[in-house]
Write an enzyme that holds these catalytic residues in place. Structure first.
Site, mmCIF file in Angstrom:
data_model
loop_
_atom_site.group_PDB
_atom_site.id
_atom_site.type_symbol
_atom_site.label_atom_id
_atom_site.label_comp_id
_atom_site.label_asym_id
_atom_site.label_seq_id
_atom_site.Cartn_x
_atom_site.Cartn_y
_atom_site.Cartn_z
ATOM 1 N N ASN A 155 0.967 -6.396 -12.181
ATOM 2 C CA ASN A 155 1.645 -5.046 -12.299
ATOM 3 C C ASN A 155 2.052 -4.801 -10.667
ATOM 4 O O ASN A 155 1.866 -4.055 -10.067
ATOM 5 C CB ASN A 155 1.103 -3.811 -12.275
ATOM 6 N N GLN A 208 0.733 -8.594 -0.171
ATOM 7 C CA GLN A 208 2.523 -9.153 0.506
ATOM 8 C C GLN A 208 2.396 -8.678 1.580
ATOM 9 O O GLN A 208 3.222 -8.948 2.212
ATOM 10 C CB GLN A 208 3.188 -7.926 -0.526
ATOM 11 N N PHE A 221 7.793 -6.580 -6.003
ATOM 12 C CA PHE A 221 8.476 -7.569 -5.456
ATOM 13 C C PHE A 221 7.455 -9.271 -5.113
ATOM 14 O O PHE A 221 5.783 -8.905 -5.867
ATOM 15 C CB PHE A 221 8.062 -7.174 -3.631
ATOM 16 N N GLY A 249 -0.837 -1.205 -4.492
ATOM 17 C CA GLY A 249 -0.409 -0.105 -4.143
ATOM 18 C C GLY A 249 1.186 0.273 -4.617
ATOM 19 O O GLY A 249 1.784 -1.035 -5.234
ATOM 20 N N HIS A 302 -3.979 -8.405 -10.476
ATOM 21 C CA HIS A 302 -5.705 -7.661 -10.103
ATOM 22 C C HIS A 302 -6.539 -8.006 -10.668
ATOM 23 O O HIS A 302 -6.714 -7.689 -12.045
ATOM 24 C CB HIS A 302 -5.264 -6.228 -11.199
ATOM 25 N N GLU A 313 -9.123 -6.513 -10.994
ATOM 26 C CA GLU A 313 -10.578 -5.783 -11.402
ATOM 27 C C GLU A 313 -10.112 -5.104 -12.997
ATOM 28 O O GLU A 313 -10.761 -4.669 -13.370
ATOM 29 C CB GLU A 313 -10.400 -4.625 -10.208
ATOM 30 N N SER A 364 0.112 2.874 -8.301
ATOM 31 C CA SER A 364 1.114 1.124 -8.416
ATOM 32 C C SER A 364 2.375 1.502 -8.577
ATOM 33 O O SER A 364 3.568 1.371 -8.340
ATOM 34 C CB SER A 364 0.488 0.145 -8.592
ATOM 35 N N CYS A 415 -2.637 -7.476 -4.926
ATOM 36 C CA CYS A 415 -1.337 -7.068 -5.038
ATOM 37 C C CYS A 415 -0.472 -6.174 -4.099
ATOM 38 O O CYS A 415 0.059 -7.600 -3.038
ATOM 39 C CB CYS A 415 -1.309 -6.203 -6.170
ATOM 40 N N LEU A 416 0.176 -5.600 -4.154
ATOM 41 C CA LEU A 416 0.475 -4.482 -2.028
ATOM 42 C C LEU A 416 0.120 -5.355 -0.621
ATOM 43 O O LEU A 416 0.797 -6.079 -0.079
ATOM 44 C CB LEU A 416 1.208 -3.502 -2.686
ATOM 45 N N GLY A 450 5.898 -0.174 -4.514
ATOM 46 C CA GLY A 450 6.623 0.195 -3.673
ATOM 47 C C GLY A 450 7.134 -0.760 -2.962
ATOM 48 O O GLY A 450 6.111 -2.244 -3.342
#
Length: 362
Positions: A293, A255, A296, A224, A336, A338, A47, A251-252, A226
């Protein structure tokens, strides 16, 4: 002999410190993490691809580096900024120093930087383009490198960290999970394997038809780097998958789910990075301490006209931390579960996902 290194920001700021790690020059978006431990896990977290990591904790390297703590095969951050570097670590599992680790991975580091002042600057102005130079270069040339690099919101960084071919991680079991790899962490995979399910790692752009050929029971979209809007060929796949099996995102991954069903995403001023972000479940009122982390976030005002529902919020700034689809077996979380590093409060996410898969198959 101490090497002089430079850190340059797009606003024209140039700071000088002591170089460590590789003798090279790297550009990226400068971001900070408030974690007190876990620099190995952070440096190897996909990430952070495209970003220069700065630790607010003032001493790094004191417990060395062990491959046991890696979250991917190598360092994914572009460079590392610290206040003080310890080059004589003590830990029974330590295999090398932090400086040696960076040097092996062609990553520059800079120490003796006033990270407190720099953190306050980023909180005020926001994350910004930057470069770390652990090699000879003029101030003017370094600033030019900083300013001409594309913004992280313009890049498709997932392509740089996703696997290129399917990879069987754990042999087939009664229930089987596919991970769409947008930059998965090792601990995510480990948590699924520990729960006795088959695990297959797939490129992020794997098609619906190819996934169905694998005869899996659920799909996890990983974390991940960006901008989620730049991840190619994934939203249509999610829509098709959700009609036949549970889909979850971390996370990503969350989104991307939000975008798939009509919500909007925006870039945060300086993001959430650390191990003590408080998250509250809106139904149970339970508060979890979480590892985060991300740059966005989901625009909460865009949820109303969708079939999505916000189920958890961040207690610091009220941003959405978890969502679910009101009609389909689709849900996600922004943090996260994990850990790696971080608290273990929310590892029940994996239990809930697998239980959803089992219930759906019945």
């Amino acid at each position: 002999m101490v090497k002089t290194a430079k850190l340059a920001l797009e606003d024209g700021t140039i700071l000088k410190g002591e170089g460590f790690g590789a003798e090279c020059i790297k550009t990226g978006e400068l971001v900070f993490s408030t974690a007190m431990v876990g620099y190995v896990e952070a440096l190897t977290d996909p990430s952070f691809k495209g970003q220069i990591l700065m630790s607010t904790y003032p001493l790094e390297g004191n417990y060395g580096v062990s491959s046991e703590w890696y979250q991917s095969d190598d360092i994914k951050t572009e460079a590392y900024v610290v206040r003080q570097l310890c080059d004589e670590p003590y830990h029974p599992k330590s295999e090398k120093t932090l400086s040696e680790f960076l040097e092996e991975n062609d990553v520059p580091g800079i120490s003796n930087i006033d990270t407190r002042a720099l953190t306050l600057k980023i909180r005020e102005a926001g994350s910004m383009k930057a470069a770390v130079a652990n090699a000879e270069i003029s101030d003017e040339e370094l600033l030019e490198l900083v300013r001409k690099q594309p913004g992280i919101e313009e890049l498709n960084l997932v392509d740089k960290v996703s696997v290129k071919q399917p990879k069987q991680i754990n042999e087939r079991c009664e229930y089987n999970i596919a991970i769409l790899d947008c930059g998965v962490k090792k601990n995510i995979i480990d948590n699924l394997v520990e729960r006795n399910v088959g695990v297959t790692l797939l490129p992020s752009n794997t098609s619906f038809d190819d996934i169905m050929k694998l005869d899996v029971d659920g799909v996890l979209i990983s974390s991940g780097p960006g901008n989620p809007e730049n991840v190619e060929k994934i939203q249509d796949t999610i829509k098709q998958l959700a009609e036949v099996m549970p889909v979850a995102g971390i996370c990503l991954g969350q989104q991307i789910i939000a975008l798939t069903y009509g919500a909007n995403i925006y870039k945060m001023k300086f993001g959430h990075r650390g191990l003590n972000q408080p998250v509250q479940d809106l139904e149970t009122k339970t508060v979890y301490m979480t590892s985060q982390n991300h740059s966005f976030a989901i625009d909460e005002n865009s949820i109303d006209d969708t079939d999505l529902e916000i189920t958890q919020i961040n207690l610091n700034d009220q941003t959405p931390e978890a969502i679910k689809h009101t009609k389909l077996p689709v849900f996600g979380i922004q943090y996260h579960p994990e850990a790696g590093p971080g608290p273990n409060d929310s590892k029940t996410f994996f239990d809930n996902f697998i239980e959803t898969v089992k219930t759906y198959q019945k």
